[in-house]
Motif scaffolding. Sequence first.
Motif, PDB file in Angstrom:
ATOM      1  N   ILE A   9       8.979   1.829  -6.595  1.00 19.13           N
ATOM      2  CA  ILE A   9       8.334   0.516  -6.690  1.00 19.13           C
ATOM      3  C   ILE A   9       8.355  -0.184  -5.337  1.00 19.13           C
ATOM      4  N   ALA A  10       9.469  -0.016  -4.595  1.00 18.66           N
ATOM      5  CA  ALA A  10       9.546  -0.618  -3.257  1.00 18.66           C
ATOM      6  C   ALA A  10       8.493  -0.029  -2.330  1.00 18.66           C
ATOM      7  N   ASP A  11       8.250   1.279  -2.434  1.00 19.80           N
ATOM      8  CA  ASP A  11       7.215   1.910  -1.615  1.00 19.80           C
ATOM      9  C   ASP A  11       5.837   1.364  -1.972  1.00 19.80           C
ATOM     10  N   LEU A  12       5.567   1.239  -3.282  1.00 20.32           N
ATOM     11  CA  LEU A  12       4.277   0.708  -3.711  1.00 20.32           C
ATOM     12  C   LEU A  12       4.092  -0.718  -3.204  1.00 20.32           C
ATOM     13  N   THR A  13       5.145  -1.498  -3.275  1.00 23.44           N
ATOM     14  CA  THR A  13       5.066  -2.885  -2.818  1.00 23.44           C
ATOM     15  C   THR A  13       4.792  -2.951  -1.322  1.00 23.44           C
ATOM     16  N   ARG A  14       5.490  -2.107  -0.543  1.00 25.12           N
ATOM     17  CA  ARG A  14       5.283  -2.093   0.910  1.00 25.12           C
ATOM     18  C   ARG A  14       3.858  -1.691   1.256  1.00 25.12           C
ATOM     19  N   LYS A  15       3.370  -0.617   0.640  1.00 26.33           N
ATOM     20  CA  LYS A  15       2.004  -0.172   0.911  1.00 26.33           C
ATOM     21  C   LYS A  15       0.992  -1.198   0.426  1.00 26.33           C
ATOM     22  N   GLY A  16       1.299  -1.824  -0.716  1.00 17.34           N
ATOM     23  CA  GLY A  16       0.390  -2.833  -1.253  1.00 17.34           C
ATOM     24  C   GLY A  16       0.289  -4.057  -0.370  1.00 17.34           C
ATOM     25  N   LYS A  17       1.392  -4.474   0.224  1.00 17.96           N
ATOM     26  CA  LYS A  17       1.360  -5.638   1.113  1.00 17.96           C
ATOM     27  C   LYS A  17       0.460  -5.391   2.322  1.00 17.96           C
TER      28      LYS A  17
END
Length: 284
Positions: free
Chosen positions: A246-254
């Motif tokens: 989820i942290a990876d998705l959040t980073r890429k999403g930002k």
Amino acid sequence: MNGPTATLLISCPDQQGLVAKFANFIYANGGNIIHADQHTDFEAGLFLARIEWQLEGFNLSRDMIAPAFAAIAKPLQAVWDIHFSDTIPRLALWVTKQDHCLLDLLWRWQAKELPAEIALIISNHQKLEAIAQQFGLDFHHLSINKENKIQQEARQLELLRQERIDLIVLAKYMQILTPEFIHHFPNVINIHHSFLPAFAGANPYHRAHERGVKIIGATAHFVTADLDEGPIIEQDVVRVSHRDTIADLTRKGKDLERVVLARAVRLHLQHRVLVYGNRTVVFA
């Protein structure tokens, strides 16, 4: 490009001769067209166009262009707006606690990438006030809860009137605007952290992770009374895999959110977005 320009955004029922009529209006008054684009939505029966021309040498004064064009537009049942390149829009940036979209817009504004004046920042938390001070901008903290939402929105509207704001950019403002607010101030762009219509609402990265998606996205759209349902201006995606947390998705999403919101704001400020119904044509 030298000198100011005028831009017409036009939508009307499709019929023969529209391009000639609009181009001739400019030509007959001594104008030089520098950009012209058009699209026909055959399902809706609509013709949509963006025409930009140089004002130098144009025979009509600015205050006479609208009434002169209205004489042509009315028989065609056209809906239209006119904009001048040297009229600088005034923006209000609204934030909560996340700073990535705010900082990106401020850096682009400082680098003169955005043809606008950022007049103030409004937030329902105080966390990002130091950023406003860093850029020399007024910061207004208006805490919002269920009991005071109507009163605080009235205060927000008053600030917008005082500062003559043309556009609100919700740069991760984690509050839902009421239909009454949108009725009084409809010019609002939001960034949503998913590829709409997928995962509308809250926690899209968590829901995307649970669903095991292979791409995530971000969507910039105009705000309407229906949550995350407004006309879409810009979108982008990035691939993800089963290895991403989820942290990876959040980073890429930002990363996506920053770019997509900046593109949408720039397109709007350049008068390249034409809304019809709940859709847009983007003359990029």
